[in-house]
Scaffold this motif. Structure first.
Motif, PDB file in Angstrom:
ATOM      1  N   THR A 175     -19.079 -84.347  47.585  1.00  0.00           N
ATOM      2  CA  THR A 175     -17.772 -84.723  47.056  1.00  0.00           C
ATOM      3  C   THR A 175     -17.306 -83.740  45.990  1.00  0.00           C
ATOM      4  OG1 THR A 175     -18.247 -87.050  47.488  1.00  0.00           O
ATOM      5  CG2 THR A 175     -16.493 -86.585  45.934  1.00  0.00           C
ATOM      6  N   ASP A 176     -18.205 -83.350  45.090  1.00  0.00           N
ATOM      7  CA  ASP A 176     -17.838 -82.370  44.062  1.00  0.00           C
ATOM      8  C   ASP A 176     -17.399 -81.053  44.675  1.00  0.00           C
ATOM      9  OD1 ASP A 176     -18.291 -84.079  41.978  1.00  0.00           O
ATOM     10  OD2 ASP A 176     -20.342 -83.369  41.586  1.00  0.00           O
ATOM     11  N   LYS A 177     -18.081 -80.609  45.703  1.00  0.00           N
ATOM     12  CA  LYS A 177     -17.716 -79.343  46.349  1.00  0.00           C
ATOM     13  C   LYS A 177     -16.344 -79.436  47.022  1.00  0.00           C
ATOM     14  CE  LYS A 177     -22.001 -76.968  47.031  1.00  0.00           C
ATOM     15  NZ  LYS A 177     -21.847 -75.874  46.103  1.00  0.00           N
ATOM     16  N   VAL A 178     -16.098 -80.549  47.716  1.00  0.00           N
ATOM     17  CA  VAL A 178     -14.824 -80.690  48.427  1.00  0.00           C
ATOM     18  C   VAL A 178     -13.672 -80.828  47.453  1.00  0.00           C
ATOM     19  CG1 VAL A 178     -13.512 -82.248  49.931  1.00  0.00           C
ATOM     20  CG2 VAL A 178     -15.833 -81.622  50.539  1.00  0.00           C
ATOM     21  N   SER A 187     -13.464 -79.867  44.277  1.00  0.00           N
ATOM     22  CA  SER A 187     -13.243 -78.732  43.393  1.00  0.00           C
ATOM     23  C   SER A 187     -12.785 -77.491  44.145  1.00  0.00           C
ATOM     24  CB  SER A 187     -14.524 -78.411  42.618  1.00  0.00           C
ATOM     25  OG  SER A 187     -15.539 -77.966  43.504  1.00  0.00           O
ATOM     26  N   ARG A 188     -12.706 -77.574  45.467  1.00  0.00           N
ATOM     27  CA  ARG A 188     -12.267 -76.436  46.274  1.00  0.00           C
ATOM     28  C   ARG A 188     -10.760 -76.262  46.119  1.00  0.00           C
ATOM     29  NH1 ARG A 188     -13.057 -77.446  52.337  1.00  0.00           N
ATOM     30  NH2 ARG A 188     -11.113 -78.541  52.006  1.00  0.00           N
ATOM     31  N   PRO A 189     -10.288 -75.066  45.777  1.00  0.00           N
ATOM     32  CA  PRO A 189      -8.846 -74.863  45.649  1.00  0.00           C
ATOM     33  C   PRO A 189      -8.190 -74.809  47.026  1.00  0.00           C
ATOM     34  CG  PRO A 189      -9.989 -72.800  45.324  1.00  0.00           C
ATOM     35  CD  PRO A 189     -11.045 -73.867  45.463  1.00  0.00           C
ATOM     36  N   TYR A 190      -6.969 -75.266  47.077  1.00  0.00           N
ATOM     37  CA  TYR A 190      -6.209 -75.174  48.318  1.00  0.00           C
ATOM     38  C   TYR A 190      -4.820 -74.660  47.999  1.00  0.00           C
ATOM     39  CZ  TYR A 190      -4.040 -79.560  46.895  1.00  0.00           C
ATOM     40  OH  TYR A 190      -3.369 -80.512  46.207  1.00  0.00           O
ATOM     41  N   ARG A 191      -4.222 -74.022  48.960  1.00  0.00           N
ATOM     42  CA  ARG A 191      -2.905 -73.435  48.759  1.00  0.00           C
ATOM     43  C   ARG A 191      -1.875 -74.256  49.523  1.00  0.00           C
ATOM     44  NH1 ARG A 191      -6.462 -69.235  49.307  1.00  0.00           N
ATOM     45  NH2 ARG A 191      -6.566 -67.869  47.508  1.00  0.00           N
ATOM     46  N   THR A 192      -0.733 -74.455  48.884  1.00  0.00           N
ATOM     47  CA  THR A 192       0.360 -75.132  49.558  1.00  0.00           C
ATOM     48  C   THR A 192       1.352 -74.091  50.036  1.00  0.00           C
ATOM     49  OG1 THR A 192       1.543 -75.411  47.487  1.00  0.00           O
ATOM     50  CG2 THR A 192       0.134 -77.234  48.181  1.00  0.00           C
ATOM     51  N   VAL A 193       1.826 -74.273  51.230  1.00  0.00           N
ATOM     52  CA  VAL A 193       2.770 -73.321  51.805  1.00  0.00           C
ATOM     53  C   VAL A 193       4.162 -73.576  51.244  1.00  0.00           C
ATOM     54  CG1 VAL A 193       3.804 -72.525  53.954  1.00  0.00           C
ATOM     55  CG2 VAL A 193       1.387 -73.106  53.873  1.00  0.00           C
TER      56      VAL A 193
END
Length: 129
Positions: free
Chosen positions: A36-39, A41-47
């Protein structure tokens, strides 16, 4: 060689199975927390980004029935109500920062994309001092 008596009782009650369950639960809890911490804390980009500083311009084509302009001289603005024949959009309301008739007509004509002559035919004025 026989196993000790307490181990035989443990085996007969099935406690070997039941004692291993808390260890499995703790292993899943720790593993799930790490995952859960890995998922999360993963950055994601919005289009597409929300742009709040832009204004939308809407083009409407309606048939105007009547225009009522209420000029409030003391307050310095004109409130305009436009009644239409459109079933979805029955009434439009505008406020303009002008109080003279020609200025009001010009602003109504610009807003509704009509000629000034058409506005003169449709508009009814009410002046409040």
């Amino acid at each position: 060689m026989s196993s000790p008596r307490w181990l035989q009782k443990l085996h007969s009650l099935g406690l070997e199975f039941w004692l291993s369950l808390p260890l499995l639960g703790i292993a899943f809890w720790v593993g799930g927390g790490i995952l859960t911490d890995k998922v999360l804390s993963r950055p994601y980009r919005t289009v597409d980004k929300l742009q709040a500083d832009t204004q939308l311009e809407v083009q409407l084509s309606v048939t105007v029935l009547v225009i009522k302009a209420e000029i409030k001289k003391s307050e310095g603005f004109t409130r305009v109500q436009v009644k239409t024949t459109d079933s979805a959009l029955k009434k439009l309301e505008f406020e303009f920062p002008v109080t003279d008739l020609s200025g009001v007509e010009a602003m109504i004509a610009q807003e509704l994309k009509l000629s000034r002559e058409d506005v003169r035919k449709l508009v009814r004025y009410q002046v409040k001092y």
